[in-house]
Write an enzyme that holds these catalytic residues in place. Structure first.
Site, PDB file in Angstrom:
ATOM      1  N   ASP A 283       0.826  -1.206   0.000  1.00  0.00           N
ATOM      2  CA  ASP A 283       0.000   0.000   0.000  1.00  0.00           C
ATOM      3  C   ASP A 283       0.861   1.257   0.000  1.00  0.00           C
ATOM      4  O   ASP A 283       2.087   1.182   0.155  1.00  0.00           O
ATOM      5  CB  ASP A 283      -0.975  -0.002   1.193  1.00  0.00           C
ATOM      6  CG  ASP A 283      -0.349  -0.540   2.470  1.00  0.00           C
ATOM      7  OD1 ASP A 283       0.883  -0.534   2.565  1.00  0.00           O
ATOM      8  OD2 ASP A 283      -1.104  -0.960   3.371  1.00  0.00           O
TER       9      ASP A 283
ATOM     10  N   ASN B 140      -7.944  -2.775  14.159  1.00  0.00           N
ATOM     11  CA  ASN B 140      -9.336  -3.017  13.751  1.00  0.00           C
ATOM     12  C   ASN B 140      -9.464  -4.177  12.765  1.00  0.00           C
ATOM     13  O   ASN B 140     -10.510  -4.353  12.143  1.00  0.00           O
ATOM     14  CB  ASN B 140      -9.952  -1.745  13.154  1.00  0.00           C
ATOM     15  CG  ASN B 140      -9.274  -1.321  11.856  1.00  0.00           C
ATOM     16  OD1 ASN B 140      -8.336  -1.980  11.404  1.00  0.00           O
ATOM     17  ND2 ASN B 140      -9.740  -0.241  11.260  1.00  0.00           N
TER      18      ASN B 140
ATOM     19  N   HIS C 119      -7.663  -4.659   9.979  1.00  0.00           N
ATOM     20  CA  HIS C 119      -7.341  -4.431   8.564  1.00  0.00           C
ATOM     21  C   HIS C 119      -6.057  -5.159   8.162  1.00  0.00           C
ATOM     22  O   HIS C 119      -5.180  -5.397   9.000  1.00  0.00           O
ATOM     23  CB  HIS C 119      -7.287  -2.933   8.224  1.00  0.00           C
ATOM     24  CG  HIS C 119      -6.102  -2.175   8.724  1.00  0.00           C
ATOM     25  ND1 HIS C 119      -6.184  -0.889   9.200  1.00  0.00           N
ATOM     26  CD2 HIS C 119      -4.778  -2.494   8.813  1.00  0.00           C
ATOM     27  CE1 HIS C 119      -4.982  -0.452   9.537  1.00  0.00           C
ATOM     28  NE2 HIS C 119      -4.115  -1.410   9.329  1.00  0.00           N
TER      29      HIS C 119
ATOM     30  N   GLU D 224      -9.809  -1.683   5.090  1.00  0.00           N
ATOM     31  CA  GLU D 224     -10.470  -1.424   6.355  1.00  0.00           C
ATOM     32  C   GLU D 224     -11.752  -2.265   6.465  1.00  0.00           C
ATOM     33  O   GLU D 224     -12.189  -2.859   5.475  1.00  0.00           O
ATOM     34  CB  GLU D 224     -10.819   0.070   6.447  1.00  0.00           C
ATOM     35  CG  GLU D 224      -9.612   1.000   6.394  1.00  0.00           C
ATOM     36  CD  GLU D 224      -8.816   1.061   7.699  1.00  0.00           C
ATOM     37  OE1 GLU D 224      -8.817   0.079   8.471  1.00  0.00           O
ATOM     38  OE2 GLU D 224      -8.180   2.099   7.945  1.00  0.00           O
TER      39      GLU D 224
HETATM   40  C1  F6R Z   1       1.218  -1.625   6.165  1.00  0.00           C
HETATM   41  C2  F6R Z   1      -0.099  -2.199   6.249  1.00  0.00           C
HETATM   42  C3  F6R Z   1      -0.895  -2.198   7.499  1.00  0.00           C
HETATM   43  C4  F6R Z   1      -0.084  -2.533   8.749  1.00  0.00           C
HETATM   44  C5  F6R Z   1      -0.962  -2.474   9.992  1.00  0.00           C
HETATM   45  C6  F6R Z   1      -0.193  -2.769  11.257  1.00  0.00           C
HETATM   46  O1  F6R Z   1       1.757  -1.808   4.863  1.00  0.00           O
HETATM   47  O2  F6R Z   1      -0.533  -2.655   5.259  1.00  0.00           O
HETATM   48  O3  F6R Z   1      -1.937  -3.146   7.371  1.00  0.00           O
HETATM   49  O4  F6R Z   1       0.473  -3.806   8.609  1.00  0.00           O
HETATM   50  O5  F6R Z   1      -1.544  -1.203  10.086  1.00  0.00           O
HETATM   51  O6  F6R Z   1       0.769  -1.774  11.450  1.00  0.00           O
HETATM   52  P1  F6R Z   1       1.851  -1.900  12.612  1.00  0.00           P
HETATM   53  O7  F6R Z   1       2.742  -3.012  12.236  1.00  0.00           O
HETATM   54  O8  F6R Z   1       2.555  -0.573  12.569  1.00  0.00           O
HETATM   55  O9  F6R Z   1       1.094  -2.126  13.857  1.00  0.00           O
END
Ligand code: F6R
Length: 254
Positions: free
Chosen positions: A65, A134, A136, A141
């Site tokens: 992303d 959440n 995702h 989301e």
């Molecule tokens: C990042 C992504 C997100 C993160 C998620 C957890 O490329 O796609 O889904 O993996 O927000 O983020 P952290 O590891 O910072 O808790």
């Protein structure tokens, strides 16, 4: 799903690196994630690369992303994060590192091009994933289509708050992103989701033991034929069947 419960975040990184290393040494197509959780895995892979244990020379990378409208020079653009934290420290050809384009004039066309680039590379062999509080994955989301492809999304306010730690203030966090879809992610040959910390325990429980539902996008791993979930004890703390998952790991068929 295979569920591996580790004693520490370091052990999670070692387990994830073990899987990625096998694909890397075969010149595989690697799906990479950003955020905090994968950093230890990247550090472990960089260490192994410097020790001569793993090469990325023939590999291709696709990031999950990117923020929309954030210049790629910005230190929090996922272009920079992937390069600064991982790819620039190993022997992959920079031309083979692909990040969704959050600055395109025609974002839908750029997203379609990203999907095609993955197809043209032969598909992603292994996709590393984190999980949001959440539920995702990527930036899919809650309520994301389970068969979605790369597209623009609007972040949930909870994700904006969660990601504000990377910026000077919550107001600086872009609210629009481009992300591989849940359908894109499902096309990868193997999914490796890593999660550490008590703050991820609810999302991990929903992913592993909740219903298959767009309300928890990560639950899509339940219908993937080769998904591996690697968590530390804190992230596993709300799993009802954690003893069974450990029992499986201790009693693998020979
Ligand atoms: C990042 C992504 C997100 C993160 C998620 C957890 O490329 O796609 O889904 O993996 O927000 O983020 P952290 O590891 O910072 O808790």
């Amino acid at each position: 799903m295979e569920i591996i419960v580790c004693d520490s975040p370091h052990d999670v990184a070692v387990q994830a690196a073990d899987i990625l290393q096998g694909y890397a040494n075969e010149g595989g197509v690697l799906g990479v994630a950003t955020g905090s959780t994968p950093l230890l895995t990247y550090q472990e892979l960089i260490r192994r690369h410097k020790a001569g244990e793993v090469s990325f020379a023939g590999c291709t990378m696709f990031a999950l992303d990117e923020y929309v409208g954030l210049p790629i020079e910005h230190e929090q653009s996922y272009y920079r994060v992937i390069h600064d934290e991982f790819s620039d420290h190993v022997d992959i050809d920079p031309a083979d590192v692909h990040i969704p384009n959050g600055l395109a004039d025609d974002v839908p066309a750029a997203c379609a091009g990203y999907e095609q680039a993955i197809v043209d590379a032969g598909g992603i062999d292994v996709q590393l994933l984190g999980i949001g509080t959440n539920g995702h994955v990527g930036f899919n989301e809650p309520a994301s289509s389970l068969s979605s492809l790369t597209r623009m999304k609007t972040l949930h306010p909870q994700t904006v708050v969660d990601n504000a730690r990377f910026f000077n203030s919550v107001d600086e966090v872009p609210i629009h992103v481009v992300t591989q879809g849940l359908g894109t992610i499902q096309r990868a040959g193997q999914l490796v989701l890593i999660a550490t910390g008590e703050h991820k325990a609810h999302a991990v429980a929903q992913l592993v033991e909740g219903p298959l539902s767009a309300a928890c996008p990560a639950s899509v791993l339940q219908i993937h034929p080769h998904a591996t979930v690697i968590v530390d004890e804190a992230a596993a703390s709300r799993l009802n069947n954690v003893d069974y998952y450990k029992f499986i790991q201790q009693n693998k068929p020979q």
